[in-house]
Design a protein around this motif. Structure first.
Motif, PDB file in Angstrom:
ATOM      1  N   ILE A   1      33.117  26.242   8.416  1.00  0.00           N
ATOM      2  CA  ILE A   1      33.796  27.112   7.442  1.00  0.00           C
ATOM      3  C   ILE A   1      32.919  28.339   7.281  1.00  0.00           C
ATOM      4  CG2 ILE A   1      34.632  27.355   5.067  1.00  0.00           C
ATOM      5  CD1 ILE A   1      34.851  24.230   5.008  1.00  0.00           C
ATOM      6  N   ASN A   2      33.437  29.509   7.680  1.00  0.00           N
ATOM      7  CA  ASN A   2      32.634  30.734   7.629  1.00  0.00           C
ATOM      8  C   ASN A   2      33.591  31.912   7.503  1.00  0.00           C
ATOM      9  OD1 ASN A   2      30.878  33.009   8.398  1.00  0.00           O
ATOM     10  ND2 ASN A   2      29.449  31.397   9.012  1.00  0.00           N
ATOM     11  N   LYS A   3      33.198  32.894   6.700  1.00  0.00           N
ATOM     12  CA  LYS A   3      34.133  34.015   6.493  1.00  0.00           C
ATOM     13  C   LYS A   3      34.055  35.047   7.625  1.00  0.00           C
ATOM     14  CE  LYS A   3      31.176  36.824   3.503  1.00  0.00           C
ATOM     15  NZ  LYS A   3      30.942  37.351   2.171  1.00  0.00           N
TER      16      LYS A   3
ATOM     17  N   ALA B   1      21.224  21.152   4.919  1.00  0.00           N
ATOM     18  CA  ALA B   1      21.125  22.571   4.561  1.00  0.00           C
ATOM     19  C   ALA B   1      20.458  23.329   5.699  1.00  0.00           C
ATOM     20  CB  ALA B   1      20.303  22.730   3.280  1.00  0.00           C
ATOM     21  N   SER B   2      20.760  24.621   5.786  1.00  0.00           N
ATOM     22  CA  SER B   2      20.055  25.461   6.758  1.00  0.00           C
ATOM     23  C   SER B   2      18.700  25.833   6.167  1.00  0.00           C
ATOM     24  CB  SER B   2      20.853  26.726   7.052  1.00  0.00           C
ATOM     25  OG  SER B   2      20.772  27.598   5.938  1.00  0.00           O
ATOM     26  N   ARG B   3      17.849  26.372   7.020  1.00  0.00           N
ATOM     27  CA  ARG B   3      16.526  26.762   6.523  1.00  0.00           C
ATOM     28  C   ARG B   3      16.624  27.922   5.528  1.00  0.00           C
ATOM     29  NH1 ARG B   3      11.091  27.645  10.102  1.00  0.00           N
ATOM     30  NH2 ARG B   3      10.121  29.165   8.768  1.00  0.00           N
ATOM     31  N   ALA B   4      17.611  28.788   5.739  1.00  0.00           N
ATOM     32  CA  ALA B   4      17.781  29.892   4.780  1.00  0.00           C
ATOM     33  C   ALA B   4      17.978  29.309   3.382  1.00  0.00           C
ATOM     34  CB  ALA B   4      18.959  30.748   5.193  1.00  0.00           C
TER      35      ALA B   4
ATOM     36  N   ILE C   1      20.025  29.625  16.697  1.00  0.00           N
ATOM     37  CA  ILE C   1      19.616  28.646  17.703  1.00  0.00           C
ATOM     38  C   ILE C   1      18.753  27.547  17.081  1.00  0.00           C
ATOM     39  CG2 ILE C   1      17.606  30.033  18.460  1.00  0.00           C
ATOM     40  CD1 ILE C   1      19.745  28.095  20.900  1.00  0.00           C
ATOM     41  N   GLN C   2      17.924  27.934  16.088  1.00  0.00           N
ATOM     42  CA  GLN C   2      17.047  26.924  15.468  1.00  0.00           C
ATOM     43  C   GLN C   2      17.854  25.927  14.630  1.00  0.00           C
ATOM     44  OE1 GLN C   2      16.620  30.253  15.054  1.00  0.00           O
ATOM     45  NE2 GLN C   2      14.643  30.780  15.946  1.00  0.00           N
ATOM     46  N   HIS C   3      18.982  26.358  14.087  1.00  0.00           N
ATOM     47  CA  HIS C   3      19.828  25.412  13.352  1.00  0.00           C
ATOM     48  C   HIS C   3      20.580  24.511  14.347  1.00  0.00           C
ATOM     49  CE1 HIS C   3      21.893  23.818   9.868  1.00  0.00           C
ATOM     50  NE2 HIS C   3      22.981  23.787  10.616  1.00  0.00           N
ATOM     51  N   ARG C   4      21.099  25.129  15.391  1.00  0.00           N
ATOM     52  CA  ARG C   4      21.841  24.357  16.408  1.00  0.00           C
ATOM     53  C   ARG C   4      20.992  23.230  16.987  1.00  0.00           C
ATOM     54  NH1 ARG C   4      25.179  28.097  20.392  1.00  0.00           N
ATOM     55  NH2 ARG C   4      26.057  29.574  18.959  1.00  0.00           N
TER      56      ARG C   4
ATOM     57  N   ILE D   1      27.103  28.803   7.276  1.00  0.00           N
ATOM     58  CA  ILE D   1      25.936  28.772   8.179  1.00  0.00           C
ATOM     59  C   ILE D   1      26.301  29.582   9.422  1.00  0.00           C
ATOM     60  CG2 ILE D   1      24.557  27.271   9.710  1.00  0.00           C
ATOM     61  CD1 ILE D   1      24.770  25.094   7.582  1.00  0.00           C
ATOM     62  N   SER D   2      25.397  30.493   9.855  1.00  0.00           N
ATOM     63  CA  SER D   2      25.767  31.401  10.956  1.00  0.00           C
ATOM     64  C   SER D   2      25.648  30.749  12.332  1.00  0.00           C
ATOM     65  CB  SER D   2      24.888  32.650  10.908  1.00  0.00           C
ATOM     66  OG  SER D   2      23.530  32.295  11.112  1.00  0.00           O
ATOM     67  N   GLY D   3      24.733  29.764  12.473  1.00  0.00           N
ATOM     68  CA  GLY D   3      24.591  29.101  13.775  1.00  0.00           C
ATOM     69  C   GLY D   3      23.447  29.635  14.607  1.00  0.00           C
TER      70      GLY D   3
ATOM     71  N   PHE E   1      16.049  18.074   3.363  1.00  0.00           N
ATOM     72  CA  PHE E   1      17.435  18.041   3.851  1.00  0.00           C
ATOM     73  C   PHE E   1      17.710  19.133   4.882  1.00  0.00           C
ATOM     74  CE2 PHE E   1      17.469  16.077  -0.358  1.00  0.00           C
ATOM     75  CZ  PHE E   1      18.006  14.844  -0.031  1.00  0.00           C
ATOM     76  N   GLN E   2      16.656  19.852   5.281  1.00  0.00           N
ATOM     77  CA  GLN E   2      16.859  20.929   6.266  1.00  0.00           C
ATOM     78  C   GLN E   2      17.199  20.355   7.637  1.00  0.00           C
ATOM     79  OE1 GLN E   2      13.741  23.972   6.539  1.00  0.00           O
ATOM     80  NE2 GLN E   2      14.060  23.953   8.752  1.00  0.00           N
ATOM     81  N   VAL E   3      18.240  20.917   8.229  1.00  0.00           N
ATOM     82  CA  VAL E   3      18.658  20.510   9.577  1.00  0.00           C
ATOM     83  C   VAL E   3      18.220  21.589  10.555  1.00  0.00           C
ATOM     84  CG1 VAL E   3      20.671  20.116  11.060  1.00  0.00           C
ATOM     85  CG2 VAL E   3      20.641  19.200   8.732  1.00  0.00           C
ATOM     86  N   GLY E   4      17.613  21.187  11.658  1.00  0.00           N
ATOM     87  CA  GLY E   4      17.261  22.182  12.675  1.00  0.00           C
ATOM     88  C   GLY E   4      15.927  21.912  13.335  1.00  0.00           C
ATOM     89  N   GLN E   5      15.510  22.908  14.079  1.00  0.00           N
ATOM     90  CA  GLN E   5      14.291  22.801  14.885  1.00  0.00           C
ATOM     91  C   GLN E   5      13.079  22.378  14.068  1.00  0.00           C
ATOM     92  OE1 GLN E   5      13.564  26.426  17.163  1.00  0.00           O
ATOM     93  NE2 GLN E   5      11.379  26.076  16.907  1.00  0.00           N
ATOM     94  N   THR E   6      12.939  22.950  12.889  1.00  0.00           N
ATOM     95  CA  THR E   6      11.789  22.604  12.044  1.00  0.00           C
ATOM     96  C   THR E   6      12.213  21.706  10.881  1.00  0.00           C
ATOM     97  OG1 THR E   6      12.115  24.798  11.076  1.00  0.00           O
ATOM     98  CG2 THR E   6      10.260  24.526  12.568  1.00  0.00           C
ATOM     99  N   GLY E   7      13.397  21.141  11.011  1.00  0.00           N
ATOM    100  CA  GLY E   7      13.889  20.196  10.002  1.00  0.00           C
ATOM    101  C   GLY E   7      14.297  18.903  10.679  1.00  0.00           C
TER     102      GLY E   7
ATOM    103  N   GLY F   1      24.681  26.642   3.950  1.00  0.00           N
ATOM    104  CA  GLY F   1      23.716  27.669   4.351  1.00  0.00           C
ATOM    105  C   GLY F   1      23.635  28.790   3.350  1.00  0.00           C
ATOM    106  N   ARG F   2      23.138  29.944   3.811  1.00  0.00           N
ATOM    107  CA  ARG F   2      22.937  31.085   2.918  1.00  0.00           C
ATOM    108  C   ARG F   2      24.241  31.528   2.255  1.00  0.00           C
ATOM    109  NH1 ARG F   2      18.505  34.529   3.999  1.00  0.00           N
ATOM    110  NH2 ARG F   2      18.875  34.367   6.239  1.00  0.00           N
ATOM    111  N   GLY F   3      25.350  31.279   2.968  1.00  0.00           N
ATOM    112  CA  GLY F   3      26.644  31.663   2.414  1.00  0.00           C
ATOM    113  C   GLY F   3      26.958  30.970   1.100  1.00  0.00           C
TER     114      GLY F   3
ATOM    115  N   ASP G   1      36.699  32.198   3.007  1.00  0.00           N
ATOM    116  CA  ASP G   1      35.657  32.187   1.978  1.00  0.00           C
ATOM    117  C   ASP G   1      35.442  30.741   1.523  1.00  0.00           C
ATOM    118  OD1 ASP G   1      34.160  32.328  -0.329  1.00  0.00           O
ATOM    119  OD2 ASP G   1      35.160  34.143  -1.050  1.00  0.00           O
ATOM    120  N   LEU G   2      34.219  30.283   1.658  1.00  0.00           N
ATOM    121  CA  LEU G   2      33.940  28.869   1.342  1.00  0.00           C
ATOM    122  C   LEU G   2      34.284  28.537  -0.103  1.00  0.00           C
ATOM    123  CD1 LEU G   2      30.975  28.123  -0.310  1.00  0.00           C
ATOM    124  CD2 LEU G   2      30.118  29.278   1.706  1.00  0.00           C
ATOM    125  N   PHE G   3      34.211  29.537  -0.990  1.00  0.00           N
ATOM    126  CA  PHE G   3      34.490  29.246  -2.407  1.00  0.00           C
ATOM    127  C   PHE G   3      35.983  28.985  -2.642  1.00  0.00           C
ATOM    128  CE2 PHE G   3      30.530  31.635  -2.312  1.00  0.00           C
ATOM    129  CZ  PHE G   3      29.710  30.691  -2.917  1.00  0.00           C
TER     130      PHE G   3
END
Ligand SMILES: Cc1cc2nc3c(=O)[nH]c(=O)nc-3n(C[C@H](O)[C@H](O)[C@H](O)COP(=O)(O)OP(=O)(O)OC[C@H]3O[C@@H](n4cnc5c(N)ncnc54)[C@H](O)[C@@H]3O)c2cc1C
Length: 322
Positions: free
Chosen positions: A285-287, A233-236, A270-273, A266-268, A247-253, A208-210, A304-306
């Protein structure tokens, strides 16, 4: 035994995994017959036989192959009228859901999409389970009118072989002009990567954006490759141009339902969920320990994902080598 029609998803002669899953599911309620639209049925027959198709109804040639979606629904409608099957199972892909809707209208039947499980009701009728609102609510529903048309998500069941004859028969359905409204003028073959197809994959690693930028998606790809996984990937991330929109996962993917879903940075929302909540196991994995995606997680790493992703990739590589 009652016949259940399963629309085969295939790429020429290669049968997609979801079709083996649908045949496995259909065997619990009756005798599955596959419906094959287009060329390649002979090549795909062995796989259909392996997973229990008693028959394979084939419709091929210009009439069915050169027009968009409508001919598939019409072939199925013709078979439903002639064979009176107990149900029609279709993969809940984008095209599959459109076929399901059209078929239901044509046959005056009820339709259920995005089913993740099927069970037998008290009277033997099929009860479909759907998971909604981020997986918070399970809906059980059944079709009471006509022939149940049910679109089932890939990876909802494990495909188990049970050999059958898979005898090929022509579908024998004449198409109307209405089914030939939209002609296909050109086919462009999508570039195939070595990775599994996103909606079929048993494991999906999504960034995701992270992840921060396009170059950093190499980290996600490396982790995915260490697991034999598909990349999502998330839409972000896709809107930022870091990873292609397909490769977008979610409501519009895309909707995925793998055995394991790894959400990285990825923050989670509702559209991604909406596109991944039915994954069997979810790892995050999220900081930010407050990120809503942790509500869904079976296993979460606050970090940190990195730092986490390269270590995880190395460790998986080390274990796979042993
Ligand atoms: C109509 C509509 C449809 C939509 N459809 C979709 C859809 O199909 N799919 C979709 O995904 N979204 C969709 N969205 C967008 C959705 O609302 C969110 O904006 C989007 O999902 C956010 O993506 P994200 O989680 O990657 O980004 P953010 O919400 O910005 O989250 C980024 C996360 O990364 C974490 N992070 C940052 N740096 C690091 C680091 N170094 N290490 C670890 N973690 C880190 C942060 O803590 C944060 O939780 C849609 C929105 C609308 C309005």
């Amino acid at each position: 035994m009652t016949e259940i029609l399963v629309l085969a998803e295939h790429d020429g002669g290669t049968v997609r995994k979801v079709t083996s899953e649908l045949l496995t599911l259909a065997r619990q309620f009756g005798e599955p017959s596959a419906v094959w639209i287009g060329a390649g049925a002979e090549a795909g027959r062995e796989r259909l036989a392996e997973f229990g198709a008693a028959k394979v109804y084939v419709a091929e040639g210009g009439d069915v192959e050169d027009y968009v979606v409508a001919p598939i629904a019409e072939v199925l409608a013709g078979l439903v009228e002639r064979l009176a099957p107990a149900a029609v199972l279709i993969a809940a892909s984008g095209e599959g859901k459109e076929v399901a809707g059209r078929l239901a209208v044509k046959t005056g039947s009820g339709v259920i999409t995005d089913a993740v499980e099927l069970t037998a009701g008290d009277d033997g009728g099929l009860v479909a389970e759907q998971s909604i609102f981020g997986g918070a609510i399970i809906v059980k529903s059944r079709v009471r009118t006509g022939t149940p048309v049910i679109a089932v998500r890939p990876n909802s069941v494990e495909a188990v072989p049970a050999p059958a004859a898979a005898g090929i028969e022509p579908a024998g359905v004449e198409l109307t002009d209405a089914a030939k409204a939209v002609r296909i003028t050109e086919r462009v073959t999508a570039e195939q990567s070595e990775r599994p197809e996103l909606t079929d994959a048993g494991i999906v690693v999504s960034g995701g954006r992270g992840v921060g930028n396009a170059e950093n998606f190499a980290l996600i790809e490396k982790l995915a490759d260490s697991l034999g996984a598909a990349v999502g990937a998330s839409r972000a991330a896709t809107d930022a141009g870091w990873y292609p929109h397909q490769f977008q996962v979610g409501q519009t993917g895309k909707t995925v339902s793998p055995q394991l879903y790894l959400a990285v940075g990825i923050s989670g929302a509702i559209q991604h969920r909406a596109g991944m909540q039915t994954a069997k196991t979810i790892m995050v994995i999220n900081k930010d320990p407050e990120a809503p995606i942790f509500e869904l997680a079976d296993f979460g790493v606050v970090g940190d994902l990195f730092q986490v992703v390269p270590q995880l990739t190395d460790e998986i590589g080390r274990r796979s080598a042993n």
